[in-house]
Design a protein around this motif. Structure first.
Motif, PDB file in Angstrom:
ATOM      1  N   SER A 168     -15.169  43.892  42.671  1.00 48.18           N
ATOM      2  CA  SER A 168     -13.988  43.119  42.663  1.00 48.18           C
ATOM      3  C   SER A 168     -14.401  41.907  43.924  1.00 48.18           C
ATOM      4  O   SER A 168     -14.054  40.625  43.539  1.00 48.18           O
ATOM      5  CB  SER A 168     -12.890  43.891  42.994  1.00 48.18           C
ATOM      6  OG  SER A 168     -11.755  43.070  43.200  1.00 48.18           O
ATOM      7  N   GLY A 191     -16.639  39.092  42.648  1.00 46.80           N
ATOM      8  CA  GLY A 191     -16.098  38.299  41.566  1.00 46.80           C
ATOM      9  C   GLY A 191     -17.148  38.527  40.521  1.00 46.80           C
ATOM     10  O   GLY A 191     -17.145  37.707  39.621  1.00 46.80           O
ATOM     11  N   GLU A 238     -16.122  44.718  35.842  1.00 40.80           N
ATOM     12  CA  GLU A 238     -15.386  45.446  37.041  1.00 40.80           C
ATOM     13  C   GLU A 238     -15.546  46.959  36.766  1.00 40.80           C
ATOM     14  O   GLU A 238     -15.507  47.340  35.530  1.00 40.80           O
ATOM     15  CB  GLU A 238     -13.771  45.086  37.296  1.00 40.80           C
ATOM     16  CG  GLU A 238     -12.869  45.105  35.802  1.00 40.80           C
ATOM     17  CD  GLU A 238     -11.817  44.263  35.987  1.00 40.80           C
ATOM     18  OE1 GLU A 238     -11.514  43.535  37.104  1.00 40.80           O
ATOM     19  OE2 GLU A 238     -11.011  44.226  35.011  1.00 40.80           O
ATOM     20  N   ARG A 256     -14.423  41.376  33.154  1.00 40.00           N
ATOM     21  CA  ARG A 256     -13.610  41.139  33.929  1.00 40.00           C
ATOM     22  C   ARG A 256     -12.281  40.406  32.993  1.00 40.00           C
ATOM     23  O   ARG A 256     -12.542  39.510  32.394  1.00 40.00           O
ATOM     24  CB  ARG A 256     -14.038  40.145  35.059  1.00 40.00           C
ATOM     25  CG  ARG A 256     -12.915  39.491  36.114  1.00 40.00           C
ATOM     26  CD  ARG A 256     -13.563  38.889  37.504  1.00 40.00           C
ATOM     27  NE  ARG A 256     -14.524  39.954  37.834  1.00 40.00           N
ATOM     28  CZ  ARG A 256     -14.064  40.827  38.841  1.00 40.00           C
ATOM     29  NH1 ARG A 256     -12.599  41.268  39.220  1.00 40.00           N
ATOM     30  NH2 ARG A 256     -14.794  41.605  39.447  1.00 40.00           N
ATOM     31  N   GLN A 266     -10.303  38.143  33.680  1.00 41.48           N
ATOM     32  CA  GLN A 266     -10.367  36.811  33.738  1.00 41.48           C
ATOM     33  C   GLN A 266     -11.262  36.131  33.015  1.00 41.48           C
ATOM     34  O   GLN A 266     -11.315  34.791  32.687  1.00 41.48           O
ATOM     35  CB  GLN A 266     -10.496  36.018  35.394  1.00 41.48           C
ATOM     36  CG  GLN A 266      -9.461  36.414  36.345  1.00 41.48           C
ATOM     37  CD  GLN A 266      -9.837  38.003  37.069  1.00 41.48           C
ATOM     38  OE1 GLN A 266     -10.488  38.790  36.354  1.00 41.48           O
ATOM     39  NE2 GLN A 266      -9.209  38.069  37.939  1.00 41.48           N
TER      40      GLN A 266
END
Length: 181
Positions: A50, A53, A57, A70, A72
């Protein structure tokens, strides 16, 4: 850069091959390490991924740990998946899946009655893809197989439970009102 511990290396390898969330207890058994140490290492990995980035994850979901892309990056991942790398579900499969998701558990006959067409092939495909599964039989003579969606279905939609589905159920007839005669 300092090398990672043998425990962490083994956990990362297991995470890569896990096809469903795995509990810290199961990991501890597999790597022959104390549960507390495994839990701490899993939390450390999740935090590092995390903080950095990373494109993936490590999440704990319903008591089990698993690697996920992830959130995003979902648009990019979706573009790859829909780009033919994995075949899309047909309209018939999506319709069948919707009927099952909203009215489960249901029989093939009930799904066919809602859709107005035979759905045996589509249900076989959905079963092979792991999106639905047989969950029992009816109490009637001859006992028809009952089908429901799977955890994989929820994971693919990115939801934790069927309660998160949009409220479309009022548009479908109740299972016990479907005439399969």
């Amino acid at each position: 850069m300092e090398p990672v511990s043998l425990l962490r290396s083994r956990l990362e390898s297991l995470l890569l091959v896990a096809d469903e969330p795995t509990s810290a207890e199961d990991f501890a058994r597999l790597v022959d390490a104390p549960v507390a140490e495994v839990s701490a290492t899993l939390t450390e990995i999740a935090t590092e991924f995390s903080d950095r980035g990373m494109g993936f994850e490590l999440r704990e979901h319903q008591g089990g740990w698993r690697l996920y892309t992830r959130r995003q990056n979902s648009e990019t991942v979706e573009a790859k998946v829909l780009d033919g790398a994995q075949s899309r579900l047909s309209r018939a499969a999506l319709e069948t899946l919707a009927v099952i998701a909203y009215r489960q558990p249901v029989t093939r006959s009930q799904v066919a009655a809602v859709r107005g067409v035979n759905c045996d092939g589509v249900m076989r495909t959905l079963t092979l893809r792991g999106l639905i599964a047989e969950v029992g039989v009816t109490g009637e003579i001859g006992g028809a197989h009952l089908y429901a969606t799977t955890e994989l279905f929820l994971e693919q939609l990115g939801i934790d439970s069927l309660d998160a589905l949009p409220d479309l159920a009022p548009l479908l007839p109740e299972v016990d009102q479907i005439d399969i005669g």
